[in-house]
Motif scaffolding. Sequence first.
Motif, PDB file in Angstrom:
ATOM      1  N   VAL A  73       7.240  -4.993 -11.867  1.00  0.00           N
ATOM      2  CA  VAL A  73       7.404  -3.754 -11.118  1.00  0.00           C
ATOM      3  C   VAL A  73       7.413  -4.121  -9.645  1.00  0.00           C
ATOM      4  O   VAL A  73       6.486  -4.748  -9.147  1.00  0.00           O
ATOM      5  CB  VAL A  73       6.244  -2.763 -11.405  1.00  0.00           C
ATOM      6  CG1 VAL A  73       6.370  -1.526 -10.533  1.00  0.00           C
ATOM      7  CG2 VAL A  73       6.208  -2.391 -12.865  1.00  0.00           C
ATOM      8  N   HIS A  74       8.482  -3.744  -8.969  1.00  0.00           N
ATOM      9  CA  HIS A  74       8.526  -3.983  -7.531  1.00  0.00           C
ATOM     10  C   HIS A  74       7.622  -2.970  -6.854  1.00  0.00           C
ATOM     11  O   HIS A  74       7.435  -1.861  -7.339  1.00  0.00           O
ATOM     12  CB  HIS A  74       9.963  -3.858  -7.011  1.00  0.00           C
ATOM     13  CG  HIS A  74      10.877  -4.876  -7.607  1.00  0.00           C
ATOM     14  ND1 HIS A  74      10.849  -6.194  -7.232  1.00  0.00           N
ATOM     15  CD2 HIS A  74      11.803  -4.778  -8.584  1.00  0.00           C
ATOM     16  CE1 HIS A  74      11.744  -6.863  -7.939  1.00  0.00           C
ATOM     17  NE2 HIS A  74      12.330  -6.032  -8.776  1.00  0.00           N
ATOM     18  N   THR A  75       7.043  -3.352  -5.727  1.00  0.00           N
ATOM     19  CA  THR A  75       6.147  -2.453  -5.019  1.00  0.00           C
ATOM     20  C   THR A  75       6.917  -1.226  -4.547  1.00  0.00           C
ATOM     21  O   THR A  75       7.973  -1.336  -3.943  1.00  0.00           O
ATOM     22  CB  THR A  75       5.500  -3.168  -3.816  1.00  0.00           C
ATOM     23  OG1 THR A  75       4.788  -4.304  -4.293  1.00  0.00           O
ATOM     24  CG2 THR A  75       4.549  -2.248  -3.078  1.00  0.00           C
ATOM     25  N   VAL A  76       6.358  -0.070  -4.858  1.00  0.00           N
ATOM     26  CA  VAL A  76       6.930   1.202  -4.443  1.00  0.00           C
ATOM     27  C   VAL A  76       5.915   1.869  -3.518  1.00  0.00           C
ATOM     28  O   VAL A  76       4.728   1.935  -3.848  1.00  0.00           O
ATOM     29  CB  VAL A  76       7.197   2.112  -5.670  1.00  0.00           C
ATOM     30  CG1 VAL A  76       7.651   3.498  -5.236  1.00  0.00           C
ATOM     31  CG2 VAL A  76       8.200   1.478  -6.609  1.00  0.00           C
ATOM     32  N   MET A 101       4.867   5.357  -1.714  1.00  0.00           N
ATOM     33  CA  MET A 101       5.038   6.811  -1.659  1.00  0.00           C
ATOM     34  C   MET A 101       4.065   7.321  -0.608  1.00  0.00           C
ATOM     35  O   MET A 101       2.877   7.008  -0.656  1.00  0.00           O
ATOM     36  CB  MET A 101       4.703   7.447  -3.014  1.00  0.00           C
ATOM     37  CG  MET A 101       5.636   7.078  -4.130  1.00  0.00           C
ATOM     38  SD  MET A 101       5.084   7.731  -5.740  1.00  0.00           S
ATOM     39  CE  MET A 101       5.222   9.490  -5.475  1.00  0.00           C
ATOM     40  N   GLU A 135       3.501   5.709   5.535  1.00  0.00           N
ATOM     41  CA  GLU A 135       3.354   4.244   5.593  1.00  0.00           C
ATOM     42  C   GLU A 135       2.235   3.781   6.520  1.00  0.00           C
ATOM     43  O   GLU A 135       1.770   2.653   6.428  1.00  0.00           O
ATOM     44  CB  GLU A 135       4.674   3.573   5.970  1.00  0.00           C
ATOM     45  CG  GLU A 135       5.143   3.865   7.366  1.00  0.00           C
ATOM     46  CD  GLU A 135       6.501   3.255   7.672  1.00  0.00           C
ATOM     47  OE1 GLU A 135       6.750   2.995   8.868  1.00  0.00           O
ATOM     48  OE2 GLU A 135       7.283   3.041   6.756  1.00  0.00           O
ATOM     49  N   ASN A 166       2.031   2.200 -12.273  1.00  0.00           N
ATOM     50  CA  ASN A 166       3.379   2.592 -12.698  1.00  0.00           C
ATOM     51  C   ASN A 166       3.928   3.718 -11.847  1.00  0.00           C
ATOM     52  O   ASN A 166       3.233   4.704 -11.590  1.00  0.00           O
ATOM     53  CB  ASN A 166       3.352   3.038 -14.169  1.00  0.00           C
ATOM     54  CG  ASN A 166       2.922   1.904 -15.071  1.00  0.00           C
ATOM     55  OD1 ASN A 166       3.475   0.821 -15.039  1.00  0.00           O
ATOM     56  ND2 ASN A 166       1.889   2.159 -15.866  1.00  0.00           N
ATOM     57  N   PRO A 167       5.185   3.602 -11.462  1.00  0.00           N
ATOM     58  CA  PRO A 167       5.791   4.633 -10.616  1.00  0.00           C
ATOM     59  C   PRO A 167       6.259   5.834 -11.426  1.00  0.00           C
ATOM     60  O   PRO A 167       6.600   5.710 -12.597  1.00  0.00           O
ATOM     61  CB  PRO A 167       6.996   3.913  -9.998  1.00  0.00           C
ATOM     62  CG  PRO A 167       7.403   2.934 -11.043  1.00  0.00           C
ATOM     63  CD  PRO A 167       6.106   2.484 -11.683  1.00  0.00           C
ATOM     64  N   LEU A 213      11.444   9.387  -9.475  1.00  0.00           N
ATOM     65  CA  LEU A 213      11.596  10.168  -8.251  1.00  0.00           C
ATOM     66  C   LEU A 213      12.954  10.853  -8.235  1.00  0.00           C
ATOM     67  O   LEU A 213      13.962  10.248  -8.621  1.00  0.00           O
ATOM     68  CB  LEU A 213      11.457   9.272  -7.015  1.00  0.00           C
ATOM     69  CG  LEU A 213      10.081   8.640  -6.799  1.00  0.00           C
ATOM     70  CD1 LEU A 213      10.118   7.683  -5.615  1.00  0.00           C
ATOM     71  CD2 LEU A 213       9.022   9.706  -6.594  1.00  0.00           C
ATOM     72  N   HIS A 233       8.841  11.786   0.999  1.00  0.00           N
ATOM     73  CA  HIS A 233       7.475  12.334   0.947  1.00  0.00           C
ATOM     74  C   HIS A 233       7.222  13.454   1.946  1.00  0.00           C
ATOM     75  O   HIS A 233       6.294  14.235   1.781  1.00  0.00           O
ATOM     76  CB  HIS A 233       6.439  11.218   1.133  1.00  0.00           C
ATOM     77  CG  HIS A 233       6.290  10.737   2.537  1.00  0.00           C
ATOM     78  ND1 HIS A 233       7.155   9.834   3.115  1.00  0.00           N
ATOM     79  CD2 HIS A 233       5.387  11.046   3.488  1.00  0.00           C
ATOM     80  CE1 HIS A 233       6.780   9.601   4.348  1.00  0.00           C
ATOM     81  NE2 HIS A 233       5.705  10.321   4.601  1.00  0.00           N
ATOM     82  N   SER A 277       1.699  -3.113  -6.331  1.00  0.00           N
ATOM     83  CA  SER A 277       1.457  -4.003  -5.197  1.00  0.00           C
ATOM     84  C   SER A 277       0.555  -5.183  -5.588  1.00  0.00           C
ATOM     85  O   SER A 277      -0.370  -5.044  -6.377  1.00  0.00           O
ATOM     86  CB  SER A 277       0.801  -3.236  -4.052  1.00  0.00           C
ATOM     87  OG  SER A 277       0.648  -4.069  -2.926  1.00  0.00           O
TER      88      SER A 277
END
Length: 158
Positions: free
Chosen positions: A5-8, A10, A13, A23-24, A27, A33, A86
């Motif tokens: 899983v790539h870092t997402v 939300m 920042e 888990n994402p 979207l 956001h 992450s």
Amino acid sequence: MTKRVHTVLMGNENAKTCFYLPNPPILPKGWVHTDKNAVDAVITLNGNHWRKIFTIMAKLVTLADDWKSYRDQQLLKSDEQILIGSERLSVTAKQHIIVGAVSASKLSISVDDPSFVALEESGKIYLNHLDTFITPYLDYRQFPNALIEHMKPHLNSD
């Protein structure tokens, strides 16, 4: 073969509070956001599971009694971010809430680290001197209101 899983990210920042989830959600196309109905759009597309996640987040971070308005109107726009998948802690956050064993493992963080101490008798929430929490998953069975109320003063203590 392990699913990667790539870092997402939300949310804001530059937020001071970061939640780490494994888990994402799905979207909506063009989701941002800062949109007025950003949280509701995720709930509509992903269902009750994400409503529970956002509800517990709002109950933890808002000092107001009206957590529902905070969830629907301010969550992720104010001072929170979610990092999904992450392997590193956020560099902007001052408080880190590592949600569940999967997220802790991904970050190579463990309650067995001597810097973590249990915040309550059941040993479900841990905190270290760097304002890093390890918590159960954001689900009512694992993270009931009693645990939320126990953690809140530690989270909002700056």
